[in-house]
Design a protein around this motif. Structure first.
Motif, PDB file in Angstrom:
ATOM      1  N   GLY A   1      48.147  43.125  40.617  1.00 22.59           N
ATOM      2  CA  GLY A   1      47.783  44.533  40.631  1.00 22.59           C
ATOM      3  C   GLY A   1      46.512  44.902  39.912  1.00 22.59           C
ATOM      4  O   GLY A   1      45.855  45.875  40.281  1.00 22.59           O
ATOM      5  N   ILE A   2      46.117  44.156  38.871  1.00 24.80           N
ATOM      6  CA  ILE A   2      44.941  44.582  38.107  1.00 24.80           C
ATOM      7  C   ILE A   2      43.916  43.471  37.961  1.00 24.80           C
ATOM      8  O   ILE A   2      42.719  43.687  38.097  1.00 24.80           O
ATOM      9  CB  ILE A   2      45.350  45.131  36.719  1.00 24.80           C
ATOM     10  N   PHE A   3      44.357  42.233  37.659  1.00 27.24           N
ATOM     11  CA  PHE A   3      43.384  41.157  37.468  1.00 27.24           C
ATOM     12  C   PHE A   3      42.603  40.895  38.746  1.00 27.24           C
ATOM     13  O   PHE A   3      41.436  40.514  38.698  1.00 27.24           O
ATOM     14  CB  PHE A   3      44.084  39.878  37.020  1.00 27.24           C
ATOM     15  N   SER A   4      43.234  41.090  39.896  1.00 23.99           N
ATOM     16  CA  SER A   4      42.577  40.780  41.164  1.00 23.99           C
ATOM     17  C   SER A   4      41.479  41.782  41.512  1.00 23.99           C
ATOM     18  O   SER A   4      40.414  41.408  41.998  1.00 23.99           O
ATOM     19  CB  SER A   4      43.619  40.754  42.291  1.00 23.99           C
ATOM     20  N   ILE A   5      41.708  43.059  41.257  1.00 27.99           N
ATOM     21  CA  ILE A   5      40.757  44.092  41.688  1.00 27.99           C
ATOM     22  C   ILE A   5      39.599  44.255  40.711  1.00 27.99           C
ATOM     23  O   ILE A   5      38.504  44.702  41.090  1.00 27.99           O
ATOM     24  CB  ILE A   5      41.479  45.455  41.859  1.00 27.99           C
TER      25      ILE A   5
ATOM     26  N   ILE B   1      42.406  37.279  48.803  1.00 25.34           N
ATOM     27  CA  ILE B   1      42.790  38.170  49.901  1.00 25.34           C
ATOM     28  C   ILE B   1      41.913  39.422  49.902  1.00 25.34           C
ATOM     29  O   ILE B   1      41.407  39.856  50.949  1.00 25.34           O
ATOM     30  CB  ILE B   1      44.274  38.546  49.799  1.00 25.34           C
ATOM     31  N   ILE B   2      41.715  40.012  48.730  1.00 22.36           N
ATOM     32  CA  ILE B   2      40.883  41.218  48.647  1.00 22.36           C
ATOM     33  C   ILE B   2      39.459  40.911  49.083  1.00 22.36           C
ATOM     34  O   ILE B   2      38.828  41.693  49.817  1.00 22.36           O
ATOM     35  CB  ILE B   2      40.906  41.786  47.220  1.00 22.36           C
ATOM     36  N   GLY B   3      38.937  39.754  48.672  1.00 27.12           N
ATOM     37  CA  GLY B   3      37.601  39.372  49.098  1.00 27.12           C
ATOM     38  C   GLY B   3      37.486  39.277  50.606  1.00 27.12           C
ATOM     39  O   GLY B   3      36.500  39.734  51.205  1.00 27.12           O
TER      40      GLY B   3
END
Length: 495
Positions: free
Chosen positions: A275-279, A408-410
């Motif tokens: 939830g936070i480290f990824s974004i 995934i976000i990338g």
């Protein structure tokens, strides 16, 4: 086993120092990568300086966690610290990129031992009631490293040379080693001394293959390799689950998930990674494109996020130790995180930058409210002989969640922006500097595209925090004990 106040302070100083050094090596290298790659003449392998460290530290988490239970955390910690210092020395003397990558892998392996054993040792020498305060202090190392790491790395590279990014670990590490030898007591290992070799091997193969698949997938020339790596990862993970179900002492104790406190805590740990480290890594890009800020100014938003985490982490650790209560913090924290990300999805572009900074500060506050606390809670819910394994599992799901979700976000950002950009603009080569030099209408168009791509991402991450809110509600009521626990522990005692 209680320690004298002086010995406990020395122990905390040692553990905080090595935790900070390990966390700093995640962040301090980023600003020196271009210089390192240029001097060593291997730009194509630059990413492995970071990936090798992260992969090695993640792979060894469950292995070292279980070894700590088998042979004792003191031995694993001291060996890891000596290995970390030796690897830091070798990295600074690296004559080639291959040498440097090998050194970084060794650094990552030893960093995993330092991170895990710091938390495990603290669990063995404090009562559950004392632990949140000390865990919060040690846990503050990571957000502080995120805040100062890139700037410190740039300063060291510019004024001393990139080699000192690694050599600066030596004086602080040696001082921490001297303190650790004196302050860390002998902690007897568990009575049973078997080790889950099959689980360690299959997990290592699975995670290495998964990281390779995620790394190779964006490159069209490596799609076949990514497919093969994905297949290997799936098969190896299946083998790992079978090995864990059969092992008398698995490195990842699935059976403990039946404990509601353990299950909820591990779910909350995964939410932090997802939830936070990824974004956080993508926030500067978003604000450079959507809010048309400079690279320097765009960094203020992740700084605000991490600062919120740091303040909240220290505050909730103190409050939990003072009152013994812990359940309200993850409930409130996940609610703040979910609401903050919904607001981020709804914010129109063009607002003053302090508005999203404030919103992401709130998300950071929510995350920090349970970031270190759940380690204490999950340790208090299992037998002391399983402390290392369950601590490793809790950290492992956080790191895997962050790694996979970041990739995934990338992919979503790359595909979404590429699909929405008008003809004549190439997403692969479009830079913030180019956009800022375009006419006002085109800048506004690009800003709207980035906002449209990131809004669903923020909403999806908000849903992740909502899952964490449900998990926190399912956590049993309890109160942290003032007694040292050495036997089997079950659910926390009701209030």
């Amino acid at each position: 086993m209680p320690l004298t106040p002086l010995r406990l302070r020395l122990l905390v100083a040692s553990l905080l120092t090595v935790s900070f050094l390990g966390a700093l090596d995640h962040t301090v290298v980023s600003t020196s990568l271009a210089t390192v790659a240029g001097e060593l003449g291997a730009l194509e392998h630059m990413s492995w300086v970071v990936v090798g460290y992260t992969l090695a530290s993640t792979v060894l988490l469950p292995v070292l966690g279980k070894l700590g239970d088998v042979v004792g955390p003191r031995s694993i910690f001291l060996v890891s610290l000596v290995a970390f210092l030796a690897a830091s020395l070798a990295c600074g003397f690296a004559p080639s990129m291959v040498w440097l990558i090998v050194g970084r892998v060794l650094q990552g392996m030893s960093s995993a031992g330092l991170q895990l054993m710091s938390q495990t040792i603290m669990a063995q020498v404090t009562t559950p009631r004392q632990r949140p305060r000390y865990m919060a202090i040690i846990g503050a190392a990571f957000p502080i490293a995120i805040l100062i790491g890139p700037v410190l790395g740039g300063l060291i590279t510019d004024f001393w040379g990139w080699q000192w990014i690694f050599w600066v670990n030596l004086p602080f590490g040696v001082a921490a080693l001297v303190l650790a030898v004196f302050a860390i007591p002998h902690i007897a290992p568990g009575a049973r001394r078997s080790f889950d070799g099959a689980g360690a091997v299959t997990f290592t193969i699975a995670l290495v293959a998964l990281v390779l698949a995620v790394t190779w997938l964006p490159d069209p020339g490596l799609r076949l390799g990514a497919l093969v790596a994905t297949t290997i990862a799936v098969l190896a993970f299946a083998g790992f689950v079978l090995a864990e179900m059969r092992a008398p002492e698995p490195i990842v104790p699935f059976r403990l998930l039946r404990n509601r406190t353990v299950g909820a805590s591990i779910a909350l740990s995964a939410i932090i990674g997802v939830g936070i480290f990824s974004i956080t890594a993508y926030l500067p890009t978003y604000f450079q494109m959507a809010y048309r800020t400079s690279a320097t100014v765009s960094g203020l938003v992740p700084i605000a996020t991490v600062f919120g985490m740091l303040v909240s982490n220290l505050t909730t650790g103190h409050l939990a130790s003072r009152t013994g209560r812990y359940r309200a913090f993850p409930i409130l924290g996940t609610a703040l995180g979910a609401m903050g990300l919904v607001v981020m999805a709804a914010l129109p572009v063009g607002l003053p930058l302090w508005v999203p900074m404030l919103v992401m500060f709130v998300v950071g506050v929510g995350t920090g409210a349970f970031m270190s606390l759940i380690i204490t809670v999950v340790q208090s819910a299992v037998p002391s002989s399983e402390t290392g394994a369950i601590t490793a599992t809790t950290n492992l799901v956080r790191q895997i969640g962050a790694t996979v979700t970041t990739a995934i976000i990338g992919g979503v950002v790359g595909f979404g922006v590429g699909a929405l950009l008008p003809g004549g603009l190439d997403a692969a080569s479009l830079t913030p500097q180019q956009v800022h030099g375009m006419d006002a209408a085109t800048q506004l168009l690009v800003a709207g595209i980035y906002r449209d791509v990131f809004a669903p991402i923020f909403l999806a991450l908000s849903a992740v925090y909502l899952v964490g809110f449900i998990a926190a509600l399912m956590m049993p009521q309890g109160r942290l004990s003032d007694e040292h626990v050495s036997a089997a522990a079950t659910e926390p005692l009701p209030a």
